[in-house]
Design a protein around this motif. Sequence first.
Motif, PDB file in Angstrom:
ATOM      1  N   UNK A 152      15.242 -35.025   8.835  1.00 15.62           N
ATOM      2  CA  UNK A 152      15.093 -36.038  10.069  1.00 15.62           C
ATOM      3  C   UNK A 152      13.962 -36.162  10.489  1.00 15.62           C
ATOM      4  N   UNK A 153      13.470 -34.433  10.636  1.00 15.03           N
ATOM      5  CA  UNK A 153      12.391 -34.100  11.667  1.00 15.03           C
ATOM      6  C   UNK A 153      11.397 -34.487  11.203  1.00 15.03           C
ATOM      7  N   UNK A 154      10.684 -34.548  10.288  1.00 13.61           N
ATOM      8  CA  UNK A 154       9.584 -35.504   9.329  1.00 13.61           C
ATOM      9  C   UNK A 154       9.808 -37.094  10.020  1.00 13.61           C
ATOM     10  N   UNK A 155       8.681 -37.675  10.518  1.00 13.02           N
ATOM     11  CA  UNK A 155       9.160 -39.043  10.634  1.00 13.02           C
ATOM     12  C   UNK A 155       8.172 -39.445   9.357  1.00 13.02           C
TER      13      UNK A 155
ATOM     14  N   UNK B 153      14.522 -28.903   3.497  1.00 13.21           N
ATOM     15  CA  UNK B 153      13.182 -28.648   2.905  1.00 13.21           C
ATOM     16  C   UNK B 153      13.449 -27.005   2.971  1.00 13.21           C
ATOM     17  N   UNK B 154      12.323 -26.400   1.878  1.00 17.21           N
ATOM     18  CA  UNK B 154      12.331 -24.731   2.419  1.00 17.21           C
ATOM     19  C   UNK B 154      10.970 -24.505   1.769  1.00 17.21           C
ATOM     20  N   UNK B 155      10.971 -23.099   1.973  1.00 16.29           N
ATOM     21  CA  UNK B 155       9.301 -22.337   1.584  1.00 16.29           C
ATOM     22  C   UNK B 155      10.210 -20.827   1.077  1.00 16.29           C
ATOM     23  N   UNK B 156       9.510 -20.122   0.466  1.00 12.64           N
ATOM     24  CA  UNK B 156      10.299 -19.025   0.141  1.00 12.64           C
ATOM     25  C   UNK B 156      11.439 -19.533  -1.090  1.00 12.64           C
ATOM     26  N   UNK B 157      11.924 -20.138  -0.808  1.00  9.06           N
ATOM     27  CA  UNK B 157      14.020 -20.369  -1.364  1.00  9.06           C
ATOM     28  C   UNK B 157      13.790 -21.279  -3.276  1.00  9.06           C
ATOM     29  N   UNK B 158      14.774 -21.670  -3.329  1.00 10.39           N
ATOM     30  CA  UNK B 158      15.161 -22.164  -4.777  1.00 10.39           C
ATOM     31  C   UNK B 158      16.056 -22.313  -4.619  1.00 10.39           C
ATOM     32  N   UNK B 159      16.424 -23.930  -4.831  1.00 15.65           N
ATOM     33  CA  UNK B 159      18.192 -23.398  -4.562  1.00 15.65           C
ATOM     34  C   UNK B 159      18.308 -24.907  -5.841  1.00 15.65           C
ATOM     35  N   UNK B 160      20.141 -24.789  -6.569  1.00 12.47           N
ATOM     36  CA  UNK B 160      20.831 -25.496  -7.262  1.00 12.47           C
ATOM     37  C   UNK B 160      21.353 -26.482  -6.452  1.00 12.47           C
TER      38      UNK B 160
ATOM     39  N   UNK C  87       7.165 -29.945   1.590  1.00 12.13           N
ATOM     40  CA  UNK C  87       6.829 -28.529   1.417  1.00 12.13           C
ATOM     41  C   UNK C  87       6.272 -28.247   2.301  1.00 12.13           C
ATOM     42  N   UNK C  88       4.963 -28.726   2.521  1.00  9.92           N
ATOM     43  CA  UNK C  88       3.740 -28.461   3.159  1.00  9.92           C
ATOM     44  C   UNK C  88       4.106 -28.492   4.923  1.00  9.92           C
ATOM     45  N   UNK C  89       5.374 -28.461   5.063  1.00  9.32           N
ATOM     46  CA  UNK C  89       6.601 -28.716   6.903  1.00  9.32           C
ATOM     47  C   UNK C  89       6.429 -27.003   6.966  1.00  9.32           C
ATOM     48  N   UNK C  90       7.426 -27.132   5.880  1.00 10.11           N
ATOM     49  CA  UNK C  90       8.030 -25.820   5.545  1.00 10.11           C
ATOM     50  C   UNK C  90       6.959 -24.240   4.886  1.00 10.11           C
ATOM     51  N   UNK C  91       6.337 -24.576   4.139  1.00 13.86           N
ATOM     52  CA  UNK C  91       5.190 -23.639   3.997  1.00 13.86           C
ATOM     53  C   UNK C  91       4.731 -22.876   5.137  1.00 13.86           C
ATOM     54  N   UNK C  92       3.826 -24.194   6.068  1.00 12.83           N
ATOM     55  CA  UNK C  92       3.762 -23.965   7.218  1.00 12.83           C
ATOM     56  C   UNK C  92       4.202 -22.887   8.339  1.00 12.83           C
ATOM     57  N   UNK C  93       5.328 -23.165   8.436  1.00 11.13           N
ATOM     58  CA  UNK C  93       6.639 -22.068   9.259  1.00 11.13           C
ATOM     59  C   UNK C  93       6.961 -21.139   8.644  1.00 11.13           C
ATOM     60  N   UNK C  94       6.462 -20.697   7.681  1.00  5.02           N
ATOM     61  CA  UNK C  94       6.949 -19.479   7.679  1.00  5.02           C
ATOM     62  C   UNK C  94       5.704 -18.799   6.859  1.00  5.02           C
TER      63      UNK C  94
END
Length: 465
Positions: free
Chosen positions: A307-310, A367-374, A287-294
């Motif tokens: 896979x991009x988060x080591x 992982x996502x930011x700004x969205x919600x999925x089920x 969530x931290x990474x996705x939030x930073x991008x958005x």
Amino acid sequence: MPRFLHYSDVENVYDDPERAGRLAGTITALGGDDALVVGTGDNTSPGVVAMVAKGHQAVDFFRAVDADLSTFGNHDFDYGPDETRALLPETPQTWVSANVRDEDGGRFGAAEGVVPWTVEEVDGVRVGFFGVTDPATDSLNPSAADLTFTDPYEAAERAVSALRDEGVDRVVALSHLGGGDDELARRVDVDVVLGGHVHSERVDRVDGTVLTRPGVNGETVLEVVVDEEGVRVERHDPADGPENPRLAEALRSRVAEAGLDEVVATVERPIERSADVVHGGECRVGNFVADAYRWATDADVALQNSGGIRAGPPLEGAVTVADLVSVIPFEEQVVLAEVTGAELLDAFRQMSAAVVDFGEAGWWHGHVSGARIVWDDDAAELVEATVAGETVDPDRLYTVAMAEYLLHSDHEFPAVEERHRAGEFGIQHEQLAAYARERGIDPAVEGRIERMSTASPAEPSQRDA
């Protein structure tokens, strides 16, 4: 009775000099005239020190363990083919690669001594070795796009035939195929497949062939013993091993020279980033990474591939730029893509290993930011998807922030392609640092991704809650 000391995918071990020193010390302590030290890819990159040294910090390690044999992984080309070729003469080992071709179609690294196969005599036994690399590497790694990765199974068949003609007693494959190791064992007559690529440990047997994989970040060394009775494997934990102080000190010097020690935020609750957490569903670091991008792009949605988060130690206390580089250790842009709602829904579906055949069964890839999925794990179906609280409209255009790699790769989120590019917004870890300086680092698991079973109601992921 030959022994093979097998390591692979050590990646960011160099960022922790003590851990790297203990890995080297463990391998050295296990060594002897009857042992060969063997690496199976992704042992030069990625990582903080790797990014600064362009992979050459691995030479310190290779020399410390007196490496004998290696093959290439996808990340061994992170700084381009020329940098990889420049590194090879500095290393003590023989590099074996049967399916990597250079920009002109010739054998990669031939001038630097790379061979498709070789024969080593170990404790009176003639052992043939060959190496193969994931044929999708040019897709997985944009820096390798000018190289060609041919069919590894056909290359293996040629190598095994040549080695058998030379009258070897045993044949060992050095593989960076990941899940392709099973097919390799079925296709060719080898005694052992020493594998890598997938970041989980494995000791298994397929059609009479022993398959091994040490996992990631130098957490394990596998001792593979071959004798008249067959093959046996013993696991060694470097955390309990002796330290090579000379290597540790060399790496500490490299870390200090990196100049990435600015503190950008303080983390009160440790943020886990183990492979189990990152690939398990929604988690705080994702969530931290996705939030930073958005935040950096003002996009409707942000996507981050797991896979991009080591993997590495938790983020806690005073967090530096170096810590954030270690989370995303790639010199790639955050990009903005423009996609239709239908394409976005496809990308959401591609977070599941049930849809994209990559890594381990059950892995969660996004992982996502700004969205919600089920997502229904049993049915392998997307049950619900919203952006800003509204159901995704298949016909509407949405802006999506992500790592540039995803526009190139067809392994993760293949629904999003280069044609969707709409802008660039700076290097990934620099955007993480800028976000941390302004907003701090205190992500929460808040129900962005819910993985449910058809037999039970949806429940939010509790990974790293």
